[in-house]
Design a protein around this motif. Structure first.
Motif, mmCIF file in Angstrom:
data_model
loop_
_atom_site.group_PDB
_atom_site.id
_atom_site.type_symbol
_atom_site.label_atom_id
_atom_site.label_comp_id
_atom_site.label_asym_id
_atom_site.label_seq_id
_atom_site.Cartn_x
_atom_site.Cartn_y
_atom_site.Cartn_z
ATOM 1 N N VAL A 36 0.865 -1.178 0.000
ATOM 2 C CA VAL A 36 0.000 0.000 0.000
ATOM 3 C C VAL A 36 0.906 1.234 0.000
ATOM 4 C CG1 VAL A 36 -1.798 1.258 1.248
ATOM 5 C CG2 VAL A 36 -1.825 -1.244 1.191
ATOM 6 N N ASP A 96 -2.528 4.553 -3.249
ATOM 7 C CA ASP A 96 -3.684 4.046 -2.518
ATOM 8 C C ASP A 96 -4.239 5.102 -1.569
ATOM 9 O OD1 ASP A 96 -3.419 1.196 -3.524
ATOM 10 O OD2 ASP A 96 -1.435 1.568 -2.677
ATOM 11 N N TYR A 123 -7.949 6.666 -1.958
ATOM 12 C CA TYR A 123 -8.871 6.596 -0.819
ATOM 13 C C TYR A 123 -9.393 7.999 -0.492
ATOM 14 C CZ TYR A 123 -10.783 5.608 3.759
ATOM 15 O OH TYR A 123 -11.638 5.496 4.833
ATOM 16 N N MET A 162 -5.495 -0.695 5.691
ATOM 17 C CA MET A 162 -5.958 -0.371 4.329
ATOM 18 C C MET A 162 -5.479 -1.406 3.303
ATOM 19 S SD MET A 162 -5.317 3.139 2.169
ATOM 20 C CE MET A 162 -6.476 4.223 2.973
ATOM 21 N N SER A 163 -6.352 -1.762 2.381
ATOM 22 C CA SER A 163 -5.966 -2.618 1.246
ATOM 23 C C SER A 163 -5.550 -1.715 0.098
ATOM 24 C CB SER A 163 -7.169 -3.410 0.758
ATOM 25 O OG SER A 163 -7.576 -4.306 1.718
ATOM 26 N N GLN A 178 -6.037 0.198 -3.168
ATOM 27 C CA GLN A 178 -7.293 0.804 -3.611
ATOM 28 C C GLN A 178 -7.370 0.825 -5.137
ATOM 29 O OE1 GLN A 178 -9.628 2.368 -1.095
ATOM 30 N NE2 GLN A 178 -8.385 0.856 0.010
ATOM 31 N N PRO A 198 -11.739 -1.237 -2.320
ATOM 32 C CA PRO A 198 -10.553 -2.040 -1.989
ATOM 33 C C PRO A 198 -10.389 -3.156 -3.023
ATOM 34 C CG PRO A 198 -12.306 -2.342 -0.354
ATOM 35 C CD PRO A 198 -12.796 -1.310 -1.308
ATOM 36 N N HIS A 234 -4.550 -8.595 -5.832
ATOM 37 C CA HIS A 234 -3.790 -8.106 -4.679
ATOM 38 C C HIS A 234 -2.387 -8.712 -4.775
ATOM 39 C CE1 HIS A 234 -2.363 -7.257 -0.717
ATOM 40 N NE2 HIS A 234 -3.536 -6.825 -0.267
#
Ligand code: SF4
Lengths: 164, 419
Positions: free
Chosen positions: B173, B177, B181, B268-269, B271, B283, B415
């Motif tokens: 991340v 990202d 977000y 947080m993943s 984005q 996400p 991911h």
């Protein structure tokens, strides 16, 4: 300044790629650009427009790139004034610099529909919707911007500044 | 008055005392920028103004990056107009050919922008330099013509939204990202006419390149500028790129903000911004079923050397999925050459990627990877407007470099941690 014409409504967050896609940015001629105005929204969109028509948009109109080709394309397509809920910042400056008048209506934009006939009195700050019979007020354009527009846009402004 | 970063920088460039947001002021500019699409219009406007020279030959940068190497006759003609003008005016910073890259990637690398500067560019992503603590914003070509002629322009002093980022960044991340977000939270018009100012422990820990990635997308929330304080890292970066005499810069404690937004990134993943607006952010886990035809790594958002490194680390030893085109576009000659020295280009080529010269290329639907109707692309660029990268019936998803590399390997949005 008085404008009368028929409206064409587009939506919220209409970006400069929708107004004039990048592939048409190989010219700066308003008339040429005008032929492809809104080609990024819908193919052949411009066919519906007659000279003097009024463009109506939602929130954040003109977001995206800094291309001045966007207000030029709208002008070149024969639409001298735009009404919107709100505008993107760069587009706002560009439009006045190019001689395209923008009026910001906020939520009152909901009172104008596609195909309505309007009479806009800029000095009085009033729009008469001849189709619905409604009258809509709008906030005055900042004096600084009106002076720019009345003085013939930014090119003329700089000319005067350099001469003085 | 306790000043925000925006107020502080503007005040240094105007003789009028700034007393309130919304005030219209005239400011001296440090650098004026235009590119191969916007410069020809600016040049035309300047001629129309009857101006025969620029205010300072060393403070104008002309970068032919969008359609170059010229994709067709019209774009070649446009570049010729810019080239002839640069010669006639004796412009020092003219870029075309081997020294060219995406404008917002090369100007920091050539040491042309730094803390406290005011930079105006005929390009909406001029806000990138906010990552170095510069008040940098996009204007139209005619505003740019006026700035080239006069060395000044007018601004409305913007209100500021302060964004504070706390916690610790998880693996995979990064800056992209965080900014996606933020845009998801604010909306594409959430910062209209306003400045964004970023701070907090996560921002302090970010690299200067990651800060530029974030500042780059301030405009995607409608922002005028995306500002970061200039700290020791900023000063090191500037010095390493040939600048001298820059000083640190920060907002005053207790400055007034029109809105404050604060979030923690610890869980947080990565984005993803889904079609067709940059604020349509989810996400990565929620869109992992989406298959793609093309992946683009590049642009002024994520085409820097740190981005190429992040992507190469993921794709090393893997192959690009069958039926997927993975286009790698180093954003600057220096990123290209460093990637060559570090063996990153070899990693990309072995994986089956296509490597382009530095250019804006497909980012704006110019060339080097235009999409057909029904095609889908995941890109590290900054805009996913309808038709931005080609057909009105194509789709663009936006993500950071690690997700881009992982997606190129599997053929669906992925991911990087699951590879
Ligand atoms: S890389 Fe894309 S966003 Fe950046 S300057 Fe080029 S076209 Fe614009």
């Amino acid at each position: 300044m008085i404008f009368t014409g028929k409206t064409h409504v587009v939506g919220d967050h209409i970006d400069t790629d929708a107004i004039i896609p990048a592939r048409f940015l190989v010219t700066a001629d308003p008339v040429e650009l005008g032929k492809n105005c809104f080609e990024g929204l819908e193919q052949g969109w411009i066919q519906r427009v007659s000279k003097g028509d009024i463009l109506v948009a939602g929130e954040n109109f003109g977001c995206g790139s800094s291309r001045e080709h966007a207000p030029l394309a709208i002008l070149g397509a024969g639409m001298p004034v735009v009404l919107a809920k709100s505008y993107a910042r760069i587009f706002y400056r560009n439009a006045f610099n190019m001689g395209l008048l923008l009026l910001e209506l906020g939520d009152d934009i909901a009172h104008i529909h596609d195909g309505d006939a309007l009479r806009i009195d800029v000095a009085a700050g009033k729009i008469a919707n001849l189709t619905t019979g409604q009258t809509i007020g709008f906030n005055p354009v900042p004096q600084f911007m009106m002076d720019m527009l009345a003085g013939g846009g930014l090119v003329e402004y700089v000319k005067r500044k350099i001469a003085s | 008055m306790r000043q925000t970063l925006a107020q502080k920088i503007l005040q240094q460039h105007t003789d009028e005392p700034i007393t309130a947001d919304g005030q219209i002021i005239s400011c001296r500019v440090s650098l004026v920028l235009a590119n191969d699409i916007t410069a020809p219009l600016a040049i035309k406007s300047m001629r129309g103004m009857g101006v025969s020279k620029v205010f300072d030959q060393d403070k104008v940068a002309l970068v032919c990056d969008h359609f170059t190497p010229n994709k067709d006759i019209d774009s070649a003609e446009q570049v010729k107009v810019v080239r002839d003008f640069a010669r006639e005016m004796g412009i020092t910073h003219y870029y075309e050919g081997g020294n060219v890259g995406v404008e917002h990637a090369i100007l920091p690398e050539y040491g042309l922008v730094g803390p406290g500067d005011i930079i105006v560019g005929a390009d909406s992503h001029t806000c990138t330099y906010g990552g170095l603590g510069a008040f940098a914003t996009g204007l139209g070509s005619t505003d740019i013509a006026a700035a080239m002629a006069l060395g000044e322009t007018w601004f409305k002093v913007p209100e500021t939204i302060r964004v504070t980022v706390t916690g610790t960044l998880p693996e995979y991340v990064g800056g992209k990202d965080i900014i996606l977000y933020t845009i998801g939270q604010l909306g594409v018009a959430g910062a209209l006419y306003k400045a964004l100012e970023f701070g907090g422990e996560v921002i302090d820990a970010l690299s200067v390149e990651a800060r530029m990635t974030m500042a780059n997308m301030a405009i995607e929330a409608g922002g005028k500028v995306g500002l970061f304080a200039a700290d020791a890292k900023t000063l090191d970066y500037c010095q390493a790129h040939g600048r001298h005499g820059d000083t640190a810069l920060a907002a005053d404690p207790g400055a007034t903000y029109s809105r404050e937004l604060s979030f923690d990134v610890t869980t947080m993943s990565p984005q993803i911004a889904c079609p067709h607006l940059p604020d349509n952010v989810r996400p990565v886990e929620e869109v992992s079923a989406v298959r793609v035809d093309q992946v683009v790594l590049g642009s002024c958002t994520n085409g820097r050397i740190s981005d190429l490194r992040a992507a190469a680390a993921i794709i090393k030893g893997h192959k690009v999925a069958k039926g997927v085109r993975f286009i790698v576009i180093p954003a600057s000659p220096s990123a290209y050459s460093t990637a060559l020295d570090e063996g990153l280009l070899r990693i990309f080529l072995d994986a089956g990627a296509i490597i382009s010269p530095p250019t804006c290329g497909p980012c704006l639907g110019g060339h080097m990877g235009i999409l057909a109707g029904g095609e889908r692309c995941l890109a590290t660029t900054n805009r996913n407007f309808k038709g931005r990268m080609g057909s009105l019936k194509s789709e663009v998803y936006l993500a950071g470099p690690a997700v881009a590399a992982a997606t190129a390997v599997t053929g669906h949005i992925t991911h990087p941690g699951t590879l």
